[in-house]
Write a protein that holds these residues in place. Structure first.
Motif, PDB file in Angstrom:
ATOM      1  N   VAL A  95       0.948  -1.201  -0.091  1.00  0.00           N
ATOM      2  CA  VAL A  95      -0.209  -0.004   0.092  1.00  0.00           C
ATOM      3  C   VAL A  95       1.065   1.200  -0.136  1.00  0.00           C
ATOM      4  CG1 VAL A  95      -0.326   0.242   2.449  1.00  0.00           C
ATOM      5  CG2 VAL A  95      -2.040   1.018   0.739  1.00  0.00           C
ATOM      6  N   ASP A  96       2.153   1.275   0.410  1.00  0.00           N
ATOM      7  CA  ASP A  96       2.928   2.244   0.537  1.00  0.00           C
ATOM      8  C   ASP A  96       3.826   2.387  -0.840  1.00  0.00           C
ATOM      9  OD1 ASP A  96       2.230   3.141   3.088  1.00  0.00           O
ATOM     10  OD2 ASP A  96       3.372   1.955   3.959  1.00  0.00           O
ATOM     11  N   ALA A  97       3.935   1.428  -1.758  1.00  0.00           N
ATOM     12  CA  ALA A  97       4.485   1.476  -2.768  1.00  0.00           C
ATOM     13  C   ALA A  97       3.782   1.824  -4.159  1.00  0.00           C
ATOM     14  CB  ALA A  97       5.220  -0.047  -2.856  1.00  0.00           C
ATOM     15  N   ILE A  98       4.353   1.771  -5.371  1.00  0.00           N
ATOM     16  CA  ILE A  98       3.964   2.088  -6.448  1.00  0.00           C
ATOM     17  C   ILE A  98       3.880   0.735  -6.942  1.00  0.00           C
ATOM     18  CG2 ILE A  98       3.899   2.993  -8.744  1.00  0.00           C
ATOM     19  CD1 ILE A  98       3.739   4.774  -6.511  1.00  0.00           C
ATOM     20  N   ASP A  99       2.571  -0.119  -7.215  1.00  0.00           N
ATOM     21  CA  ASP A  99       2.303  -1.467  -7.455  1.00  0.00           C
ATOM     22  C   ASP A  99       2.685  -1.734  -8.898  1.00  0.00           C
ATOM     23  OD1 ASP A  99       1.309  -3.898  -7.757  1.00  0.00           O
ATOM     24  OD2 ASP A  99      -0.584  -3.549  -7.315  1.00  0.00           O
ATOM     25  N   TYR A 100       3.654  -2.708  -9.390  1.00  0.00           N
ATOM     26  CA  TYR A 100       4.040  -3.002 -10.348  1.00  0.00           C
ATOM     27  C   TYR A 100       3.085  -3.758 -11.303  1.00  0.00           C
ATOM     28  CZ  TYR A 100       8.761  -2.831  -7.986  1.00  0.00           C
ATOM     29  OH  TYR A 100       9.985  -2.396  -7.285  1.00  0.00           O
ATOM     30  N   VAL A 101       2.085  -4.427 -10.663  1.00  0.00           N
ATOM     31  CA  VAL A 101       1.010  -5.150 -11.339  1.00  0.00           C
ATOM     32  C   VAL A 101       0.025  -4.153 -11.841  1.00  0.00           C
ATOM     33  CG1 VAL A 101      -1.077  -6.761 -11.142  1.00  0.00           C
ATOM     34  CG2 VAL A 101       1.279  -7.210  -9.763  1.00  0.00           C
ATOM     35  N   SER A 102      -0.241  -3.135 -11.178  1.00  0.00           N
ATOM     36  CA  SER A 102      -1.064  -1.992 -11.452  1.00  0.00           C
ATOM     37  C   SER A 102      -0.562  -1.309 -12.746  1.00  0.00           C
ATOM     38  CB  SER A 102      -1.412  -0.946 -10.469  1.00  0.00           C
ATOM     39  OG  SER A 102      -2.231  -1.685  -9.589  1.00  0.00           O
ATOM     40  N   LEU A 103       0.978  -0.983 -12.606  1.00  0.00           N
ATOM     41  CA  LEU A 103       1.436  -0.279 -13.992  1.00  0.00           C
ATOM     42  C   LEU A 103       1.460  -1.164 -15.102  1.00  0.00           C
ATOM     43  CD1 LEU A 103       4.685   0.989 -11.954  1.00  0.00           C
ATOM     44  CD2 LEU A 103       2.695   2.354 -12.713  1.00  0.00           C
ATOM     45  N   ASN A 104       1.533  -2.468 -14.921  1.00  0.00           N
ATOM     46  CA  ASN A 104       1.767  -3.206 -16.054  1.00  0.00           C
ATOM     47  C   ASN A 104       0.337  -3.442 -16.618  1.00  0.00           C
ATOM     48  OD1 ASN A 104       2.866  -5.351 -17.786  1.00  0.00           O
ATOM     49  ND2 ASN A 104       1.628  -6.882 -16.914  1.00  0.00           N
ATOM     50  N   GLU A 105      -0.866  -3.263 -15.790  1.00  0.00           N
ATOM     51  CA  GLU A 105      -2.199  -3.097 -16.219  1.00  0.00           C
ATOM     52  C   GLU A 105      -2.545  -2.147 -17.218  1.00  0.00           C
ATOM     53  OE1 GLU A 105      -4.344  -5.768 -16.516  1.00  0.00           O
ATOM     54  OE2 GLU A 105      -3.075  -7.026 -15.848  1.00  0.00           O
ATOM     55  N   ILE A 106      -1.961  -0.821 -16.581  1.00  0.00           N
ATOM     56  CA  ILE A 106      -2.175   0.464 -17.378  1.00  0.00           C
ATOM     57  C   ILE A 106      -1.687   0.209 -18.479  1.00  0.00           C
ATOM     58  CG2 ILE A 106      -1.556   3.036 -17.050  1.00  0.00           C
ATOM     59  CD1 ILE A 106      -1.874   2.855 -14.015  1.00  0.00           C
ATOM     60  N   VAL A 107      -0.296  -0.243 -18.639  1.00  0.00           N
ATOM     61  CA  VAL A 107       0.410  -0.257 -20.062  1.00  0.00           C
ATOM     62  C   VAL A 107      -0.569  -1.174 -21.023  1.00  0.00           C
ATOM     63  CG1 VAL A 107       2.420  -1.094 -21.301  1.00  0.00           C
ATOM     64  CG2 VAL A 107       2.620   0.357 -19.037  1.00  0.00           C
ATOM     65  N   LYS A 108      -0.802  -2.242 -20.509  1.00  0.00           N
ATOM     66  CA  LYS A 108      -1.439  -3.107 -21.413  1.00  0.00           C
ATOM     67  C   LYS A 108      -2.912  -2.573 -21.766  1.00  0.00           C
ATOM     68  CE  LYS A 108      -1.657  -6.991 -19.066  1.00  0.00           C
ATOM     69  NZ  LYS A 108      -1.441  -8.462 -18.379  1.00  0.00           N
ATOM     70  N   GLU A 109      -3.660  -1.990 -20.933  1.00  0.00           N
ATOM     71  CA  GLU A 109      -4.821  -1.697 -21.310  1.00  0.00           C
ATOM     72  C   GLU A 109      -4.812  -0.443 -22.338  1.00  0.00           C
ATOM     73  OE1 GLU A 109      -6.848  -0.581 -17.413  1.00  0.00           O
ATOM     74  OE2 GLU A 109      -6.998  -2.584 -16.954  1.00  0.00           O
ATOM     75  N   GLU A 110      -3.903   0.534 -22.092  1.00  0.00           N
ATOM     76  CA  GLU A 110      -3.831   1.691 -23.072  1.00  0.00           C
ATOM     77  C   GLU A 110      -3.173   1.212 -24.307  1.00  0.00           C
ATOM     78  OE1 GLU A 110      -4.974   4.889 -22.437  1.00  0.00           O
ATOM     79  OE2 GLU A 110      -5.584   4.019 -20.432  1.00  0.00           O
ATOM     80  N   MET A 111      -2.343   0.258 -24.378  1.00  0.00           N
ATOM     81  CA  MET A 111      -1.877  -0.334 -25.537  1.00  0.00           C
ATOM     82  C   MET A 111      -3.059  -0.963 -26.463  1.00  0.00           C
ATOM     83  SD  MET A 111       1.323   0.362 -26.207  1.00  0.00           S
ATOM     84  CE  MET A 111       1.916  -0.917 -27.556  1.00  0.00           C
ATOM     85  N   PHE A 112      -3.974  -1.438 -25.832  1.00  0.00           N
ATOM     86  CA  PHE A 112      -5.042  -2.139 -26.556  1.00  0.00           C
ATOM     87  C   PHE A 112      -5.919  -1.186 -27.068  1.00  0.00           C
ATOM     88  CE2 PHE A 112      -4.292  -6.107 -23.699  1.00  0.00           C
ATOM     89  CZ  PHE A 112      -3.322  -6.383 -24.747  1.00  0.00           C
ATOM     90  N   ILE A 113      -5.819   0.016 -26.641  1.00  0.00           N
ATOM     91  CA  ILE A 113      -6.780   1.234 -27.304  1.00  0.00           C
ATOM     92  C   ILE A 113      -6.051   1.689 -28.605  1.00  0.00           C
ATOM     93  CG2 ILE A 113      -8.015   3.461 -27.060  1.00  0.00           C
ATOM     94  CD1 ILE A 113      -7.648   2.796 -23.978  1.00  0.00           C
ATOM     95  N   ARG A 114      -6.466   1.475 -30.048  1.00  0.00           N
ATOM     96  CA  ARG A 114      -5.745   1.969 -30.721  1.00  0.00           C
ATOM     97  C   ARG A 114      -5.617   3.328 -31.225  1.00  0.00           C
ATOM     98  NH1 ARG A 114      -4.413   1.000 -35.839  1.00  0.00           N
ATOM     99  NH2 ARG A 114      -5.262   1.988 -37.862  1.00  0.00           N
ATOM    100  N   SER A 115      -4.267   3.704 -31.572  1.00  0.00           N
ATOM    101  CA  SER A 115      -3.830   4.921 -31.988  1.00  0.00           C
ATOM    102  C   SER A 115      -3.060   5.044 -33.346  1.00  0.00           C
ATOM    103  CB  SER A 115      -2.938   5.547 -30.668  1.00  0.00           C
ATOM    104  OG  SER A 115      -3.646   5.608 -29.690  1.00  0.00           O
ATOM    105  N   SER A 116      -3.378   5.958 -34.092  1.00  0.00           N
ATOM    106  CA  SER A 116      -2.427   6.161 -35.118  1.00  0.00           C
ATOM    107  C   SER A 116      -0.948   6.556 -34.979  1.00  0.00           C
ATOM    108  CB  SER A 116      -2.728   7.406 -35.915  1.00  0.00           C
ATOM    109  OG  SER A 116      -4.219   7.271 -36.563  1.00  0.00           O
ATOM    110  N   LEU A 117      -0.689   7.124 -33.788  1.00  0.00           N
ATOM    111  CA  LEU A 117       0.866   7.369 -33.510  1.00  0.00           C
ATOM    112  C   LEU A 117       1.223   6.800 -32.179  1.00  0.00           C
ATOM    113  CD1 LEU A 117       0.779  11.341 -34.499  1.00  0.00           C
ATOM    114  CD2 LEU A 117       1.281   9.375 -35.672  1.00  0.00           C
ATOM    115  N   LEU A 118       2.391   6.234 -32.234  1.00  0.00           N
ATOM    116  CA  LEU A 118       2.986   5.822 -30.845  1.00  0.00           C
ATOM    117  C   LEU A 118       2.999   6.939 -29.727  1.00  0.00           C
ATOM    118  CD1 LEU A 118       5.861   3.460 -32.104  1.00  0.00           C
ATOM    119  CD2 LEU A 118       3.463   3.090 -31.649  1.00  0.00           C
ATOM    120  N   GLU A 119       3.139   8.335 -30.321  1.00  0.00           N
ATOM    121  CA  GLU A 119       3.296   9.222 -29.226  1.00  0.00           C
ATOM    122  C   GLU A 119       2.029   9.574 -28.506  1.00  0.00           C
ATOM    123  OE1 GLU A 119       5.957  10.289 -32.600  1.00  0.00           O
ATOM    124  OE2 GLU A 119       4.050   9.395 -32.545  1.00  0.00           O
ATOM    125  N   HIS A 120       0.965   9.267 -29.080  1.00  0.00           N
ATOM    126  CA  HIS A 120      -0.466   9.309 -28.598  1.00  0.00           C
ATOM    127  C   HIS A 120      -0.712   8.267 -27.251  1.00  0.00           C
ATOM    128  CE1 HIS A 120      -4.833   9.087 -28.342  1.00  0.00           C
ATOM    129  NE2 HIS A 120      -4.645  10.527 -28.186  1.00  0.00           N
TER     130      HIS A 120
END
Length: 111
Positions: free
Chosen positions: A43-68
């Motif tokens: 609870v006092d840390a930045i949870d790696y599992v949550s960070l990984n989930e954020i990356v995966k979820e955002e990567m699954f939303i299509r974008s034209s640009l990698l910057e986006h």
């Protein structure tokens, strides 16, 4: 976090949205970890599992640009983790369809 591997459908060309591609994401998050280093509780840390989930979820939303997609990852981490001071993300598209023998294209963003 290094070498987060994701299969996603980013790109400006229509076929990239149908075929997809392999991506590698590197994520660096800066936060004061003194409390977690003493308490030894998640609870006092930045949870790696949550960070990984954020990356995966955002990567699954299509974008034209990698910057986006990279900026979306940064914005979401900063919203979800108020203790985070800074985020650096790189998003690399493996074997991009750019008419040459290129191993990857990569964008790096800081927020």
């Amino acid at each position: 976090m290094n070498n987060i591997r994701v299969y996603a459908f980013h790109g400006c060309m229509e076929e990239e949205g149908r075929i997809g591609s392999d991506y590698i994401v590197h994520l660096e998050v800066e936060a004061d970890m003194k409390k977690a280093s003493v308490s030894d509780t998640l609870v006092d840390a930045i949870d790696y599992v949550s960070l990984n989930e954020i990356v995966k979820e955002e990567m699954f939303i299509r974008s034209s640009l990698l910057e986006h997609v990279g900026q979306r990852i940064i914005d979401r981490i900063l919203r979800q983790f108020p203790d985070v001071i800074a985020v650096e993300v790189s998003v690399a598209k493996q074997n991009p369809p750019i008419g040459g023998d290129v191993g990857e294209v990569c964008v790096c963003l800081k927020g």
